[in-house]
Every structure is written in structure tokens, then in C-alpha cells.
Design a protein around this motif. Structure first.
Motif, PDB file in Angstrom:
ATOM      1  N   GLY A 239       0.827  -1.199   0.000  1.00 37.22           N
ATOM      2  CA  GLY A 239       0.000   0.000   0.000  1.00 37.22           C
ATOM      3  C   GLY A 239       0.863   1.252   0.000  1.00 37.22           C
ATOM      4  N   GLY A 240       0.251   2.374   0.157  1.00 35.03           N
ATOM      5  CA  GLY A 240       0.989   3.626   0.219  1.00 35.03           C
ATOM      6  C   GLY A 240       1.265   4.219  -1.152  1.00 35.03           C
ATOM      7  N   ASP A 241       1.914   5.351  -1.151  1.00 35.62           N
ATOM      8  CA  ASP A 241       2.249   6.091  -2.361  1.00 35.62           C
ATOM      9  C   ASP A 241       3.599   5.601  -2.876  1.00 35.62           C
ATOM     10  N   GLN A 242       3.588   4.818  -3.963  1.00 37.14           N
ATOM     11  CA  GLN A 242       4.830   4.259  -4.475  1.00 37.14           C
ATOM     12  C   GLN A 242       5.728   5.320  -5.090  1.00 37.14           C
ATOM     13  N   PHE A 243       5.152   6.373  -5.635  1.00 33.43           N
ATOM     14  CA  PHE A 243       5.970   7.477  -6.155  1.00 33.43           C
ATOM     15  C   PHE A 243       6.761   8.106  -5.009  1.00 33.43           C
ATOM     16  N   GLN A 244       6.100   8.263  -3.873  1.00 33.66           N
ATOM     17  CA  GLN A 244       6.759   8.807  -2.690  1.00 33.66           C
ATOM     18  C   GLN A 244       7.868   7.877  -2.222  1.00 33.66           C
ATOM     19  N   ARG A 245       7.621   6.577  -2.258  1.00 29.80           N
ATOM     20  CA  ARG A 245       8.630   5.616  -1.807  1.00 29.80           C
ATOM     21  C   ARG A 245       9.876   5.639  -2.696  1.00 29.80           C
ATOM     22  N   VAL A 246       9.659   5.767  -4.001  1.00 36.42           N
ATOM     23  CA  VAL A 246      10.778   5.723  -4.935  1.00 36.42           C
ATOM     24  C   VAL A 246      11.576   7.022  -4.912  1.00 36.42           C
ATOM     25  N   HIS A 247      10.870   8.155  -4.915  1.00 42.11           N
ATOM     26  CA  HIS A 247      11.542   9.446  -5.097  1.00 42.11           C
ATOM     27  C   HIS A 247      11.648  10.276  -3.818  1.00 42.11           C
ATOM     28  N   GLY A 248      11.052   9.800  -2.730  1.00 38.70           N
ATOM     29  CA  GLY A 248      11.149  10.534  -1.476  1.00 38.70           C
ATOM     30  C   GLY A 248      10.300  11.780  -1.431  1.00 38.70           C
ATOM     31  N   MET A 249       9.393  11.927  -2.369  1.00 37.17           N
ATOM     32  CA  MET A 249       8.496  13.085  -2.410  1.00 37.17           C
ATOM     33  C   MET A 249       7.284  12.729  -3.250  1.00 37.17           C
ATOM     34  N   SER A 250       6.214  13.512  -3.100  1.00 41.89           N
ATOM     35  CA  SER A 250       4.995  13.245  -3.855  1.00 41.89           C
ATOM     36  C   SER A 250       5.193  13.634  -5.314  1.00 41.89           C
ATOM     37  N   LEU A 251       4.232  13.217  -6.138  1.00 43.50           N
ATOM     38  CA  LEU A 251       4.283  13.542  -7.557  1.00 43.50           C
ATOM     39  C   LEU A 251       4.319  15.049  -7.774  1.00 43.50           C
ATOM     40  N   PHE A 252       3.491  15.794  -7.047  1.00 40.62           N
ATOM     41  CA  PHE A 252       3.419  17.236  -7.260  1.00 40.62           C
ATOM     42  C   PHE A 252       4.667  17.948  -6.728  1.00 40.62           C
ATOM     43  N   GLN A 253       5.240  17.427  -5.656  1.00 38.50           N
ATOM     44  CA  GLN A 253       6.498  17.992  -5.174  1.00 38.50           C
ATOM     45  C   GLN A 253       7.612  17.746  -6.180  1.00 38.50           C
ATOM     46  N   TYR A 254       7.595  16.576  -6.786  1.00 32.88           N
ATOM     47  CA  TYR A 254       8.600  16.248  -7.803  1.00 32.88           C
ATOM     48  C   TYR A 254       8.483  17.214  -8.987  1.00 32.88           C
ATOM     49  N   MET A 255       7.241  17.507  -9.380  1.00 29.96           N
ATOM     50  CA  MET A 255       7.040  18.418 -10.506  1.00 29.96           C
ATOM     51  C   MET A 255       7.540  19.816 -10.188  1.00 29.96           C
ATOM     52  N   ASP A 256       7.427  20.218  -8.923  1.00 27.82           N
ATOM     53  CA  ASP A 256       7.949  21.531  -8.529  1.00 27.82           C
ATOM     54  C   ASP A 256       9.458  21.603  -8.712  1.00 27.82           C
ATOM     55  N   ASN A 257      10.132  20.456  -8.542  1.00 29.10           N
ATOM     56  CA  ASN A 257      11.594  20.411  -8.655  1.00 29.10           C
ATOM     57  C   ASN A 257      12.077  20.061 -10.062  1.00 29.10           C
TER      58      ASN A 257
END
Length: 355
Positions: A155-173
């Protein structure tokens, strides 16, 4: 002269057992990823666009297509490799294929577009379903997709697990990834809504329409372009200001430029300014005064700590979602049984009110 033959060739009737059919289907399914890779490569090479430029019903050879690709001049094998890719697209009914017999007896294939493939060709408004592919195949998204099994087991947010941040936070960076995401979402929405507007008649009798948290306002602009008599309201002011940055202050003209207003309506910033000053008086926005070189004064608006709760968060939550529920006709009439036209209350006119 060469001859053009139909692509359909009589196939001998074979007796295929149910077990063989099951086996063939299993083989096709287990290699399904190959097709998605071929399709993505076709988008990257703009193969559908190249064929479309030849004409609405044109069929062209792999050599003609290859001549428009950025290949090395010495690479004469490109048409052959390209032909194998195009035959995969034919197999999935994305292209047509006809056989042309040359005077020397050699055979070449000519490829054309199917009705489905036109949705992968960029339209006049710039939209195309092909824009979904580069987003899905972006390394950031793909790496998270490879953890589909873990999404089930853990369960959980796999994008968060892989990249250490949410999808939208990743897009900000990652501005490039952000562009891919927004382009794919806008294109998908544009094509989908255009089809809806062709058959849906629910907007005919509307006089006012509100898009709560409507992002770029693309939906609203498409609706009012077909129904110009509708008064459209984009309730995403906090989101627009938030996109400028955590401590940014912007003018009403900058905000208005991101709303689905009519180009001829130059008074929008003025009306918007009166609305924003109401929000300032309730401590939902900050306001600073900027004196221009010509002596005129303009106001710049920014967010307060409270207003951030009306900006959609990474998990999609926002207190702004309470408003459309409370202002729903059924809820509003229950609270105000004597009100006949609730829209006159919601979309109150401020022409005679000064703040």
C-alpha cells in the motif's frame, strides 16, 4: 506500371483448439509491453504526423517516411526497420497497409492513417493524445510504475517511496516533468470535453457556470466559447496566486490573464480587484500598494497562512471543496426556502458596492 493490391489475403481455414487459442492469447498478453514501447517510439518520431501531412487519405512508403526522420544519410536500412514498426501498428488497427508491386517484381507496403490514429496527430489547438506517452514513459513515472506489485502488497504512495516526495512535489523540482504532466492532462481534457460538447445539451439553459478549483480554466473557456451567453466563474484564485510562489504578490491583471474571460472584456481586472479587497478585509489575502512611474497605483495580492488551506494539496485535499456542496441548489433551498433564484445570491452584483 506497378499495381496496387488489397492488403486482405485469403487465409486457409485452420482448426485451432481452445487450448491453442488460450496459448496464443497468453503469448500476446505477455509481450504486450512491446506494443506500448513501439507506440511510444512512433510518437517520438511523429510518424502519425508525417503520414497526416501527406494528405487526409494518402498512403506513403517507409522510404518516404524515413526521408523525413533525422537519420544518418549513410543508414540505408532505416526503411526496413521502420517497416517492422509500422506493421505492429497495423496489427493494432492504428494504420492501414496496402501492397504495391513494382515493375521489377519487388513488393513495397504503403501506410495510411486509421480514424483512431488521427487522435495522435496534433490538432489546430495543439492537443493530441500522443502527449500522454512521454509523461507515462518519463523515468520518474516509470520507476514508480515498476513497483505496482509493492502497491498491492504494501500500500501507500509508491511514487513517494521511490523518489522521497509526492508527484506534485517532484514536478515543482523538475520543470520539464511538470510541463509533460500539464500538457498531457490539458490535451486529454480538451479532446474529451470537445466530444462531450458535441452531444451534451446540459449547458443550453444555463446562465452561470462555476468551475471550482478549475486549474488553468481550459474547461470553462471551451464551454463559454460554445455558449458565450454563460457567465463563467473560475474559483481558483488561491491556486493561481499560489502557483506564483510561496511569498509572491501579483496584480489583478496577472490573475485575470489566467481566467477564462472574453478577450474583449478589459474591465475584468477592475471587477476582480473589488472582489480581492473583500478577501483582504477578511484576512484571506495580503495587499500591498505599488506606485507606478506614471503615478498610478496598483495593488498586489498574496496569500495569508489561512488561504493556503484553500489551495489544493499534494493529496488533493482543500477546504475549498466545501463551497460547492454548501452552494448546491438542494442544500441552499433547504436553508433558504423563500429564495427562488439562488444564483442571484451566489453571483451577486458588486457594481453599486464600493470596498
Amino acid at each position: 506500371m506497378g499495381s496496387l493490391e488489397n492488403k486482405v489475403t485469403p487465409t486457409p481455414t485452420l482448426s485451432v483448439s481452445e487450448d491453442d487459442k488460450a496459448c496464443l492469447l497468453a503469448i500476446l498478453v505477455s509481450s504486450a509491453q512491446i506494443f506500448s514501447c513501439v507506440l511510444n517510439a512512433a510518437f517520438e518520431l511523429n510518424l502519425f504526423g508525417i503520414i497526416a501531412r501527406a494528405g487526409p487519405v494518402a498512403c506513403i512508403t517507409t522510404s518516404e517516411i524515413a526521408s523525413q526522420l533525422p537519420t544518418k544519410d549513410s543508414d540505408s536500412d532505416t526503411p526496413s526497420r521502420l517497416d517492422r514498426m509500422l506493421r505492429v501498428l497495423v496489427r493494432h488497427s492504428l494504420l492501414t497497409c496496402s501492397i504495391h508491386t513494382l515493375e521489377d517484381g519487388r513488393v513495397e507496403r504503403l501506410y495510411g492513417l486509421m480514424p483512431t490514429s488521427y487522435f495522435f496527430v496534433e490538432k489546430d489547438d495543439g492537443s493530441s493524445l500522443a502527449s500522454l506517452s512521454p509523461f507515462i514513459y518519463h523515468r520518474a513515472f516509470w520507476e514508480a510504475s515498476l513497483r505496482m506489485k509493492h502497491a498491492i502488497l504494501e500500500g501507500g504512495d509508491q511514487f513517494q517511496r521511490v523518489h522521497g516526495m509526492s508527484l506534485f512535489q517532484y514536478m515543482d523540482n523538475d520543470p520539464a516533468f511538470n510541463i509533460l504532466f500539464n500538457k498531457s492532462m490539458v490535451d486529454f481534457s480538451t479532446i474529451a470535453l470537445s466530444k462531450i460538447l458535441e452531444v451534451y445539451q446540459g449547458f443550453v439553459r444555463l446562465t452561470s457556470l462555476v468551475d471550482v478549483g478549475g486549474g488553468t480554466g481550459k474547461y470553462l473557456s471551451m464551454v463559454i466559447s460554445k455558449y458565450p451567453s454563460i457567465r463563467a466563474f473560475e474559483l481558483n484564485l488561491f491556486g493561481i496566486i499560489a502557483r506564483e510562489g510561496p511569498v509572491a504578490c501579483i496584480t489583478t491583471s496577472e490573475i485575470a490573464s489566467q481566467l477564462p474571460t472574453k478577450d474583449s472584456d478589459s474591465d475584468t481586472p477592475s471587477r476582480l480587484d473589488r472582489m480581492l479587497r473583500v478577501l483582504v478585509s477578511h484576512s484571506l489575502l495580503t495587499c500591498s500598494i505599488h506606485t507606478l512611474e506614471d503615478g498610478r497605483v496598483e495593488r498586489l495580492y498574496g496569500l495569508t497562512p489561512t488561504s493556503y488551506f484553500f489551495v489544493e494539496k499534494d493529496d488533493g485535499s482543500s477546504l475549498a471543496s466545501l463551497s460547492p456542496f454548501i452552494y448546491h441548489l438542494a442544500f441552499w433551498e433547504a436553508r433558504n426556502p423563500n429564495i427562488n433564484n439562488y444564483q442571484d445570491i451566489i453571483f451577486f452584483k458588486t457594481d453599486n458596492i464600493n470596498y
